[in-house]
Design a protein around this motif. Structure first.
Motif, PDB file in Angstrom:
ATOM      1  N   SER A  29       0.829  -1.211   0.000  1.00  9.71           N
ATOM      2  CA  SER A  29       0.000   0.000   0.000  1.00  9.71           C
ATOM      3  C   SER A  29       0.860   1.256   0.000  1.00  9.71           C
ATOM      4  N   VAL A  30       1.889   1.279   0.850  1.00 16.81           N
ATOM      5  CA  VAL A  30       2.761   2.453   0.926  1.00 16.81           C
ATOM      6  C   VAL A  30       3.526   2.632  -0.378  1.00 16.81           C
ATOM      7  N   SER A  31       4.055   1.538  -0.923  1.00 15.86           N
ATOM      8  CA  SER A  31       4.799   1.619  -2.179  1.00 15.86           C
ATOM      9  C   SER A  31       3.903   2.096  -3.316  1.00 15.86           C
ATOM     10  N   LEU A  32       2.695   1.535  -3.385  1.00 20.89           N
ATOM     11  CA  LEU A  32       1.763   1.917  -4.444  1.00 20.89           C
ATOM     12  C   LEU A  32       1.352   3.380  -4.320  1.00 20.89           C
TER      13      LEU A  32
ATOM     14  N   VAL B 211       4.309   5.577  -5.442  1.00 23.89           N
ATOM     15  CA  VAL B 211       4.464   5.556  -6.903  1.00 23.89           C
ATOM     16  C   VAL B 211       3.337   6.336  -7.574  1.00 23.89           C
ATOM     17  N   THR B 212       2.113   6.140  -7.119  1.00 20.93           N
ATOM     18  CA  THR B 212       0.957   6.784  -7.744  1.00 20.93           C
ATOM     19  C   THR B 212       1.017   8.298  -7.613  1.00 20.93           C
ATOM     20  N   LEU B 213       1.276   8.796  -6.403  1.00 23.49           N
ATOM     21  CA  LEU B 213       1.314  10.236  -6.184  1.00 23.49           C
ATOM     22  C   LEU B 213       2.408  10.902  -7.017  1.00 23.49           C
ATOM     23  N   ASN B 214       3.586  10.294  -7.012  1.00 23.39           N
ATOM     24  CA  ASN B 214       4.687  10.899  -7.765  1.00 23.39           C
ATOM     25  C   ASN B 214       4.490  10.750  -9.271  1.00 23.39           C
TER      26      ASN B 214
ATOM     27  N   VAL C 205      11.097   6.418  -7.870  1.00 17.44           N
ATOM     28  CA  VAL C 205      11.988   5.254  -7.902  1.00 17.44           C
ATOM     29  C   VAL C 205      12.183   4.695  -6.493  1.00 17.44           C
ATOM     30  N   VAL C 206      12.155   5.569  -5.489  1.00 19.40           N
ATOM     31  CA  VAL C 206      12.209   5.085  -4.107  1.00 19.40           C
ATOM     32  C   VAL C 206      11.014   4.176  -3.823  1.00 19.40           C
ATOM     33  N   GLY C 207       9.824   4.605  -4.229  1.00 22.87           N
ATOM     34  CA  GLY C 207       8.633   3.788  -4.011  1.00 22.87           C
ATOM     35  C   GLY C 207       8.598   2.544  -4.869  1.00 22.87           C
ATOM     36  N   LEU C 208       9.194   2.608  -6.055  1.00 23.74           N
ATOM     37  CA  LEU C 208       9.151   1.493  -6.995  1.00 23.74           C
ATOM     38  C   LEU C 208      10.190   0.419  -6.686  1.00 23.74           C
ATOM     39  N   LEU C 209      11.371   0.815  -6.226  1.00 22.17           N
ATOM     40  CA  LEU C 209      12.469  -0.130  -6.025  1.00 22.17           C
ATOM     41  C   LEU C 209      12.914  -0.251  -4.574  1.00 22.17           C
ATOM     42  N   VAL C 210      13.216   0.892  -3.955  1.00 23.07           N
ATOM     43  CA  VAL C 210      13.839   0.861  -2.630  1.00 23.07           C
ATOM     44  C   VAL C 210      12.882   0.315  -1.578  1.00 23.07           C
ATOM     45  N   MET C 211      11.666   0.816  -1.553  1.00 22.59           N
ATOM     46  CA  MET C 211      10.706   0.365  -0.538  1.00 22.59           C
ATOM     47  C   MET C 211      10.430  -1.144  -0.611  1.00 22.59           C
ATOM     48  N   PRO C 212      10.143  -1.703  -1.804  1.00 24.98           N
ATOM     49  CA  PRO C 212       9.905  -3.157  -1.856  1.00 24.98           C
ATOM     50  C   PRO C 212      11.121  -3.977  -1.428  1.00 24.98           C
ATOM     51  N   ILE C 213      12.320  -3.575  -1.859  1.00 26.43           N
ATOM     52  CA  ILE C 213      13.518  -4.344  -1.513  1.00 26.43           C
ATOM     53  C   ILE C 213      13.812  -4.273  -0.021  1.00 26.43           C
TER      54      ILE C 213
END
Length: 328
Positions: free
Chosen positions: A37-40, A43-46, A76-84
């Motif tokens: 939810s946080v990652s999505l 990504v969505t807002l940015n 990119v933080v939400g797309l890559l860093v947060m999930p990893i």
């Protein structure tokens, strides 16, 4: 194979594997839902900010170009860093290999530094726009802003290469078993990073925003004097603008401090900064959340952004000549 009856191994085929510390299923499922939810949301807002500024020509201004660069780094933080990072702490094992162990912290630090640099550039832009409005258009051009953004990203890449030199040079220096990705920044490097990545930018932002606030208040007083002189009732509007300026500046500075200050606790406490610290996950995620909050602070307060969202969700941006829509 693991035959000791203890916690399972991260890699059962390796005798040197670390032990996995699995969480209860319900807790794991809840954390994965929260992470997604946080990652999505980030990504969505940015992505909405990026589409808005890129699509509508009226938004192609120096200030919005800085917002665009900020949104790219935060996306990119939400797309890559947060999930990893979420996968690391929930699986309690590093499952992505040596190459990703080298790249992940480097990319993460570069994105966060670039995001911070963009925030400082935005504060400088707003300072010049309010405190030197007559010369602003000649000093701040679109090409100059693009050059500054490139320099910001280049400096971020170089600076974090130096900060993470020890980690990148020898990945297994601090790892005790296979399945760990331990990143350690020495106390000296942490102190240097504290001043270059926090104290310096924070001081610049506070000084510039306070100067902007002082100028804004003085302009409000001039408007009030003119209002009294001309007997036009407009004082309530001026008062509302004054409070709005104070509130916005307070949010910008307070959120920045709340998100970034905790991360530097190990340096202030005289310790090495390491992702193996028991409380590091909390510090790291507080800082990462700034990438989700940034578009709310820098974009959602703008009326043009709300109008752009409406045009995006109604698919009117797919219509011919939609780039020319008057959005300001």
């Amino acid at each position: 194979m693991d035959s000791s009856g203890g916690p399972p191994l991260c890699f059962p085929s390796l005798n040197s594997s670390c032990r996995r510390l699995p969480l209860p299923r319900f807790e794991t499922a809840l954390l994965y839902i929260l992470l997604a939810s946080v990652s999505l949301l980030t990504v969505t807002l940015n992505l909405l900010v990026i589409i808005s500024i890129s699509h509508f020509r009226q938004l192609h201004t120096p200030t919005n170009t800085l917002l665009l660069s900020l949104a790219v780094s935060d996306l990119v933080v939400g797309l890559l860093v947060m999930p990893i990072e979420g996968l690391r702490y929930m699986e309690t094992c590093w499952l992505l290999g040596r190459l990703m162990c080298a790249l992940t912290p480097y990319v993460s630090y570069c994105l966060l530094s670039a995001s911070l640099g963009n925030m400082v550039l935005i504060s400088i832009d707003r300072y010049l726009a309010i405190c030197d409005p007559l010369l602003y258009s000649s000093k701040i051009t679109l090409n100059r802003v693009k050059i500054l953004i490139c320099l910001c990203w280049a400096c971020s890449l170089l600076y974090n290469r130096l900060i993470l030199m020890v980690h990148l040079g020898r990945l297994d220096r601090f790892s005790s078993c296979h399945g760990e990705c331990v990143v350690v920044i020495s106390h000296i490097s942490g102190i240097v990073d504290l001043f270059f990545s926090f104290v310096g930018p924070c001081t610049a932002m506070v000084v510039l925003y306070m100067r902007v606030f002082v100028v804004a208040v003085s302009q409000v007083r001039v408007i009030r004097l003119q209002t009294v002189a001309t007997a036009v009732i407009a004082a309530p509007t001026a008062k509302k603008s004054e409070w709005k300026a104070a509130r916005t500046l307070g949010i910008v500075i307070a959120v920045f401090l709340m998100c970034f200050c905790p991360y530097y606790y190990p340096s202030l406490a005289g310790e090495d900064t390491s992702n193996s610290l028991s409380y590091f996950a909390v510090l790291s995620w507080i800082m990462l959340m700034n990438s989700c909050v940034n578009p709310l602070i820098y974009a959602l307060f703008y009326p043009w952004f709300r109008k752009a969202i409406k045009l995006i969700f109604t698919l009117r941006i797919l219509q011919p000549h939609s780039q020319e829509v008057k959005i300001l």
